[in-house]
Design a protein around this motif. Structure first.
Motif, PDB file in Angstrom:
ATOM      1  N   LEU A 152       0.829  -1.196   0.000  1.00 41.35           N
ATOM      2  CA  LEU A 152       0.000   0.000   0.000  1.00 41.35           C
ATOM      3  C   LEU A 152       0.872   1.257   0.000  1.00 41.35           C
ATOM      4  N   VAL A 153       0.451   2.260  -0.750  1.00 46.33           N
ATOM      5  CA  VAL A 153       1.153   3.540  -0.821  1.00 46.33           C
ATOM      6  C   VAL A 153       0.366   4.582  -0.026  1.00 46.33           C
ATOM      7  N   CYS A 154       1.072   5.343   0.801  1.00 49.22           N
ATOM      8  CA  CYS A 154       0.410   6.419   1.550  1.00 49.22           C
ATOM      9  C   CYS A 154      -0.139   7.447   0.572  1.00 49.22           C
ATOM     10  N   GLU A 155      -1.364   7.872   0.792  1.00 51.01           N
ATOM     11  CA  GLU A 155      -2.000   8.811  -0.121  1.00 51.01           C
ATOM     12  C   GLU A 155      -2.374  10.086   0.603  1.00 51.01           C
ATOM     13  N   PRO A 156      -2.611  11.176  -0.151  1.00 51.32           N
ATOM     14  CA  PRO A 156      -3.037  12.423   0.489  1.00 51.32           C
ATOM     15  C   PRO A 156      -4.374  12.232   1.197  1.00 51.32           C
ATOM     16  N   GLN A 157      -4.675  13.168   2.078  1.00 55.45           N
ATOM     17  CA  GLN A 157      -5.895  13.058   2.877  1.00 55.45           C
ATOM     18  C   GLN A 157      -7.101  13.546   2.082  1.00 55.45           C
ATOM     19  N   ASN A 158      -7.446  12.819   1.025  1.00 54.44           N
ATOM     20  CA  ASN A 158      -8.648  13.100   0.250  1.00 54.44           C
ATOM     21  C   ASN A 158      -9.763  12.204   0.788  1.00 54.44           C
ATOM     22  N   ILE A 159     -10.540  12.744   1.688  1.00 51.81           N
ATOM     23  CA  ILE A 159     -11.511  11.934   2.418  1.00 51.81           C
ATOM     24  C   ILE A 159     -12.613  11.411   1.508  1.00 51.81           C
ATOM     25  N   GLU A 160     -12.986  12.182   0.519  1.00 49.85           N
ATOM     26  CA  GLU A 160     -14.023  11.722  -0.409  1.00 49.85           C
ATOM     27  C   GLU A 160     -13.586  10.424  -1.084  1.00 49.85           C
ATOM     28  N   GLU A 161     -12.332  10.363  -1.513  1.00 48.81           N
ATOM     29  CA  GLU A 161     -11.819   9.163  -2.177  1.00 48.81           C
ATOM     30  C   GLU A 161     -11.735   7.990  -1.210  1.00 48.81           C
ATOM     31  N   VAL A 162     -11.246   8.273  -0.001  1.00 46.46           N
ATOM     32  CA  VAL A 162     -11.136   7.201   1.005  1.00 46.46           C
ATOM     33  C   VAL A 162     -12.521   6.638   1.325  1.00 46.46           C
ATOM     34  N   ALA A 163     -13.501   7.520   1.509  1.00 44.91           N
ATOM     35  CA  ALA A 163     -14.855   7.081   1.853  1.00 44.91           C
ATOM     36  C   ALA A 163     -15.517   6.320   0.706  1.00 44.91           C
ATOM     37  N   GLU A 164     -15.132   6.615  -0.526  1.00 46.21           N
ATOM     38  CA  GLU A 164     -15.647   5.859  -1.671  1.00 46.21           C
ATOM     39  C   GLU A 164     -15.138   4.426  -1.649  1.00 46.21           C
ATOM     40  N   LYS A 165     -13.863   4.256  -1.290  1.00 49.84           N
ATOM     41  CA  LYS A 165     -13.228   2.932  -1.353  1.00 49.84           C
ATOM     42  C   LYS A 165     -13.547   2.061  -0.147  1.00 49.84           C
ATOM     43  N   ALA A 166     -13.686   2.683   1.020  1.00 50.47           N
ATOM     44  CA  ALA A 166     -13.747   1.936   2.275  1.00 50.47           C
ATOM     45  C   ALA A 166     -15.164   1.824   2.813  1.00 50.47           C
ATOM     46  N   ASP A 167     -15.433   0.726   3.503  1.00 47.85           N
ATOM     47  CA  ASP A 167     -16.685   0.575   4.248  1.00 47.85           C
ATOM     48  C   ASP A 167     -16.564   1.207   5.629  1.00 47.85           C
ATOM     49  N   VAL A 168     -15.398   1.006   6.253  1.00 43.76           N
ATOM     50  CA  VAL A 168     -15.120   1.530   7.594  1.00 43.76           C
ATOM     51  C   VAL A 168     -13.873   2.403   7.504  1.00 43.76           C
ATOM     52  N   VAL A 169     -13.944   3.591   8.100  1.00 43.86           N
ATOM     53  CA  VAL A 169     -12.795   4.493   8.107  1.00 43.86           C
ATOM     54  C   VAL A 169     -12.391   4.760   9.550  1.00 43.86           C
ATOM     55  N   PHE A 170     -11.138   4.442   9.859  1.00 42.92           N
ATOM     56  CA  PHE A 170     -10.549   4.770  11.154  1.00 42.92           C
ATOM     57  C   PHE A 170      -9.848   6.116  11.016  1.00 42.92           C
ATOM     58  N   ILE A 171     -10.067   6.991  11.993  1.00 49.50           N
ATOM     59  CA  ILE A 171      -9.525   8.348  11.919  1.00 49.50           C
ATOM     60  C   ILE A 171      -8.569   8.560  13.085  1.00 49.50           C
ATOM     61  N   CYS A 172      -7.291   8.703  12.771  1.00 49.88           N
ATOM     62  CA  CYS A 172      -6.244   8.829  13.793  1.00 49.88           C
ATOM     63  C   CYS A 172      -5.615  10.210  13.679  1.00 49.88           C
ATOM     64  N   LEU A 173      -6.369  11.222  14.046  1.00 50.57           N
ATOM     65  CA  LEU A 173      -5.927  12.608  13.916  1.00 50.57           C
ATOM     66  C   LEU A 173      -5.983  13.313  15.267  1.00 50.57           C
ATOM     67  N   PRO A 174      -5.192  14.379  15.436  1.00 53.35           N
ATOM     68  CA  PRO A 174      -5.270  15.168  16.671  1.00 53.35           C
ATOM     69  C   PRO A 174      -6.652  15.798  16.839  1.00 53.35           C
ATOM     70  N   HIS A 175      -6.949  16.211  18.069  1.00 53.77           N
ATOM     71  CA  HIS A 175      -8.258  16.800  18.321  1.00 53.77           C
ATOM     72  C   HIS A 175      -8.448  18.049  17.453  1.00 53.77           C
ATOM     73  N   GLY A 176      -9.693  18.280  17.070  1.00 48.18           N
ATOM     74  CA  GLY A 176     -10.023  19.425  16.242  1.00 48.18           C
ATOM     75  C   GLY A 176      -9.966  19.161  14.750  1.00 48.18           C
ATOM     76  N   LEU A 177      -9.454  17.991  14.359  1.00 50.08           N
ATOM     77  CA  LEU A 177      -9.277  17.708  12.931  1.00 50.08           C
ATOM     78  C   LEU A 177     -10.177  16.585  12.414  1.00 50.08           C
ATOM     79  N   SER A 178     -10.956  15.985  13.286  1.00 49.16           N
ATOM     80  CA  SER A 178     -11.724  14.803  12.889  1.00 49.16           C
ATOM     81  C   SER A 178     -13.107  15.111  12.339  1.00 49.16           C
ATOM     82  N   ALA A 179     -13.712  16.216  12.761  1.00 48.46           N
ATOM     83  CA  ALA A 179     -15.127  16.445  12.484  1.00 48.46           C
ATOM     84  C   ALA A 179     -15.444  16.451  10.985  1.00 48.46           C
ATOM     85  N   ASN A 180     -14.647  17.163  10.196  1.00 45.15           N
ATOM     86  CA  ASN A 180     -14.909  17.221   8.754  1.00 45.15           C
ATOM     87  C   ASN A 180     -14.742  15.857   8.094  1.00 45.15           C
ATOM     88  N   VAL A 181     -13.769  15.103   8.584  1.00 45.49           N
ATOM     89  CA  VAL A 181     -13.542  13.757   8.056  1.00 45.49           C
ATOM     90  C   VAL A 181     -14.748  12.871   8.362  1.00 45.49           C
TER      91      VAL A 181
END
Length: 346
Positions: A55-84
């Motif tokens: 697997l290659v690390c990809e930019p944080q394009n959440i729309e693309e990640v959400a298209e591919k994945a059924d479940v998304v784990f979000i490992c971000l500092p506080h304040g950065l998760s809501a939009n994701v």
């Protein structure tokens, strides 16, 4: 197969999550984002993964990640998760947030302790606090999980049985907890550098740690009354692990036999919580690399105090392992799928 994406894959929690997911028989890892290592193969960033993934690390394009994945784990500092989270939920997918943004039910309390704006209220109302031993039924039907903090996991599991059964006085609770350096995260920080930590031991954020309201919120819910705690975290010169020692004054009618039976009954069906025999106290290396929480109970009859010691691996039961445990419950899988690890003793 459940298609899974990890946002923020190259922090300590993220890579621990990747390690677990790669050996989960019902999971296909389809996306891993990283701002720092975008475009680089994951096994080049972490050679310990050589031969395990291309697997290659990809930019944080959440729309693309959400298209591919059924479940998304979000490992971000506080304040950065809501939009994701909002992007993931809007596509009908499942979100498991390992940050702090959805753990507190009160936006006012979040604002006070985190000095930033809370997530929008409609998302906050959807979030389920992801401590399976307490909220398994709610987790089963949730679309958004607020994965608990590491210190709160150790403290709440230590106190839940006696709080819920009203065996202790609810004022004067003291939680004295020690954590390994990985709890500070992978970002460069003077306080977690080797020369600053090695051969030293310190308390920090006394009476001000952000996990305090999380602990109080959950214990208050169990007690059906407001609980305040004294919580003091400490930094220990080891890589991983949390040892929490909690102190409470017993009610006059409580005794050691009764308390021992309450703990055993409370956790008798739990795969990841072990109540140790009397006289044996947990150590961090007994749970290292596992999703386990080990607990010991002692009654100091001289002072009429209950002393409960709990040990967890802060990166697993305190973060990545608990997140996978939540995913298993949400997806109707055996709760221990991918999590049957035995501790390395040394």
């Amino acid at each position: 197969m459940i298609k899974v994406g990890v946002v923020g894959a190259t922090g300590y929690t993220g890579i621990e999550l990747i390690r677990i997911l790669l050996h989960h028989s019902n999971v296909e890892l389809v996306a891993a984002t990283s701002r720092s290592y975008s475009g680089q193969r994951l096994d080049r960033v972490f050679p310990s993964l050589s031969g395990q993934t291309d697997l290659v690390c990809e930019p944080q394009n959440i729309e693309e990640v959400a298209e591919k994945a059924d479940v998304v784990f979000i490992c971000l500092p506080h304040g950065l998760s809501a939009n994701v989270v909002e992007a993931v939920i809007s596509k009908g997918k499942w979100a498991i947030d390992l940050g702090a943004d959805f753990r507190l039910g009160s936006g006012e309390i979040y604002r006070e302790w985190y000095q930033s704006e809370p997530p929008v209220s409609n998302l906050l109302k959807q979030a389920v606090y992801g401590l399976p031993e307490l909220y398994r039924d709610k987790i089963k039907t949730a679309k958004l999980i607020a994965n608990p903090g590491c210190y709160p996991t150790s403290a709440i599991l230590a106190l839940a049985p006696v709080v819920e059964h009203n065996l202790i006085k609810m004022d004067g609770l003291v939680i004295d907890a020690k954590s390994g350096v990985s709890g500070a995260g992978r970002s460069l920080s003077l306080g977690s550098q080797f020369a600053e930590v090695n051969e030293s031991f310190k308390a920090y954020k006394i009476a001000s740690h952000r996990h305090t309201p999380e602990i109080e919120q959950e214990l208050s819910g169990l007690a059906n009354s407001e609980i305040k705690v004294v919580f003091t975290p400490h930094l220990v010169p080891m890589n991983r692990g949390i040892l929490a020692t909690t102190y409470a004054v017993l009610n006059e009618s409580s005794n050691i036999e009764q308390i021992g039976e309450v703990f055993k009954e409370y956790y008798k069906e739990e795969k990841f919580v072990q109540v140790l025999p009397e006289g044996i106290n947990p150590q961090t290396n007994w749970v290292s690399g596992t999703n386990n929480c080990q607990i010991s109970i002692t009654v100091d009859q001289r002072t009429n105090r209950l002393i409960v010691v709990s040990a967890i691996d802060n990166l697993i039961k305190g973060a990545a392992g608990q997140a996978v445990q939540n995913m298993n419950i949400m997806m109707g899988l055996p709760e221990d799928q991918g999590l049957n690890m035995i501790s390395r003793y040394l």
